[in-house]
Scaffold this active site. Sequence first.
Site, PDB file in Angstrom:
ATOM      1  N   LYS A  13       0.812  -1.361   0.058  1.00  0.00           N
ATOM      2  CA  LYS A  13       0.017  -0.017  -0.035  1.00  0.00           C
ATOM      3  C   LYS A  13       0.880   1.095   0.049  1.00  0.00           C
ATOM      4  O   LYS A  13       0.705   2.186  -0.904  1.00  0.00           O
ATOM      5  CB  LYS A  13      -0.872   0.154   1.207  1.00  0.00           C
ATOM      6  N   ARG A  88      -9.732   1.771   8.597  1.00  0.00           N
ATOM      7  CA  ARG A  88      -9.245   0.278   8.963  1.00  0.00           C
ATOM      8  C   ARG A  88     -10.427  -0.662   9.560  1.00  0.00           C
ATOM      9  O   ARG A  88     -10.249  -1.957   9.694  1.00  0.00           O
ATOM     10  CB  ARG A  88      -7.916   0.334   9.720  1.00  0.00           C
ATOM     11  N   ARG A 127      11.038  -6.553   4.632  1.00  0.00           N
ATOM     12  CA  ARG A 127      10.938  -5.232   4.943  1.00  0.00           C
ATOM     13  C   ARG A 127      11.565  -4.892   6.207  1.00  0.00           C
ATOM     14  O   ARG A 127      12.276  -3.847   6.384  1.00  0.00           O
ATOM     15  CB  ARG A 127       9.431  -4.661   4.955  1.00  0.00           C
ATOM     16  N   ARG A 133      11.333  -1.471  10.803  1.00  0.00           N
ATOM     17  CA  ARG A 133      10.268  -1.112  11.451  1.00  0.00           C
ATOM     18  C   ARG A 133      10.007  -2.186  12.480  1.00  0.00           C
ATOM     19  O   ARG A 133       9.833  -3.283  12.338  1.00  0.00           O
ATOM     20  CB  ARG A 133       8.977  -1.283  10.429  1.00  0.00           C
ATOM     21  N   ARG A 144      -1.058  -8.323  13.361  1.00  0.00           N
ATOM     22  CA  ARG A 144      -1.614  -7.382  12.369  1.00  0.00           C
ATOM     23  C   ARG A 144      -2.188  -8.194  11.460  1.00  0.00           C
ATOM     24  O   ARG A 144      -3.196  -7.590  10.686  1.00  0.00           O
ATOM     25  CB  ARG A 144      -0.405  -6.664  11.663  1.00  0.00           C
TER      26      ARG A 144
HETATM   27  P1  AMP Z   1       0.525   0.931   8.588  1.00  0.00           P
HETATM   28  O1  AMP Z   1       1.895   1.637   8.392  1.00  0.00           O
HETATM   29  O2  AMP Z   1      -0.493   1.442   7.821  1.00  0.00           O
HETATM   30  O3  AMP Z   1       0.826  -0.759   8.407  1.00  0.00           O
HETATM   31  O4  AMP Z   1       0.079   0.946  10.177  1.00  0.00           O
HETATM   32  C1  AMP Z   1       1.017   0.760  11.139  1.00  0.00           C
HETATM   33  C2  AMP Z   1       0.031   0.689  12.432  1.00  0.00           C
HETATM   34  O5  AMP Z   1      -0.187   2.003  12.760  1.00  0.00           O
HETATM   35  C3  AMP Z   1      -0.840  -0.226  12.665  1.00  0.00           C
HETATM   36  O6  AMP Z   1      -0.698  -1.519  12.925  1.00  0.00           O
HETATM   37  C4  AMP Z   1      -1.882   0.242  13.733  1.00  0.00           C
HETATM   38  O7  AMP Z   1      -1.174   0.145  14.825  1.00  0.00           O
HETATM   39  C5  AMP Z   1      -1.529   1.659  13.515  1.00  0.00           C
HETATM   40  N1  AMP Z   1      -2.383   2.409  12.483  1.00  0.00           N
HETATM   41  C6  AMP Z   1      -2.510   2.992  11.044  1.00  0.00           C
HETATM   42  N2  AMP Z   1      -3.545   3.324  10.602  1.00  0.00           N
HETATM   43  C7  AMP Z   1      -4.312   3.021  11.621  1.00  0.00           C
HETATM   44  C8  AMP Z   1      -5.893   3.120  11.663  1.00  0.00           C
HETATM   45  N3  AMP Z   1      -6.424   3.809  10.613  1.00  0.00           N
HETATM   46  N4  AMP Z   1      -6.595   2.905  12.732  1.00  0.00           N
HETATM   47  C9  AMP Z   1      -5.790   2.397  13.762  1.00  0.00           C
HETATM   48  N5  AMP Z   1      -4.509   2.258  13.854  1.00  0.00           N
HETATM   49  C10 AMP Z   1      -3.839   2.506  12.592  1.00  0.00           C
END
Ligand code: AMP
Length: 189
Positions: A13, A88, A127, A133, A144
């Site tokens: 993404k 989400r 990654r 990360r 996740r």
């Molecule tokens: P991402 O970079 O999109 O994979 O997001 C990494 C982490 O950020 C996720 O595992 C959540 O802990 C938090 N996070 C990101 N976007 C959201 C969202 N829309 N709602 C809740 N937590 C989020």
Amino acid sequence: MRLLIIGAPGAGKGTQASSIAEHYGVPAISTGDIFRANIKGGTELGKKVKAIMDAGDLVPDEVTDEIVVDRLDQDDAINGFLLDGYPRNLHQVEALDSYLTANGQRLDAVISLEVDPELLIGRLLKRAEIEGRSDDNEETIGNRMAVYTSQTAPLIDHYAQAGLLVPVDGVGGIAEVRTRIIDALDARS
Ligand code: AMP
């Protein structure tokens, strides 16, 4: 263009979001990036979300919704945006819908990046080596994935029913997947 990009962790993404957003001249807004920047900067928000993110859980909706609304209110997002990683869950879908309705806006399309679940774990572990990360470790990845399946995957049906879903095969080179996304979006307009 007002776009969302949805996909499982590791589907690509973030990689696609910036170049697709650039193509349409809109900002790519990633809630994950906003949270990570706050953690790095040691802000109050960063302190609040660090443990949640490290566990692979979702940050509470009220925190996330407010951040997104503040970001969408900024000038550069008035004529369009690409949201990456938001909404989400179905509550966030409603929060976004209310915001858009209140501002006389609507979504143009929801890109669903499809990748075989078996490929995802390998991509995430790779990654982890490259980006370091802290939520890219085997234990957190498992959670996740589970959170994605139970909370985020239902959004795909929701947006399909709304006639907004654009499913795209996410397996292939970065440029190849990018072309597929742009072709699929352009075919709608
Ligand atoms: P991402 O970079 O999109 O994979 O997001 C990494 C982490 O950020 C996720 O595992 C959540 O802990 C938090 N996070 C990101 N976007 C959201 C969202 N829309 N709602 C809740 N937590 C989020």
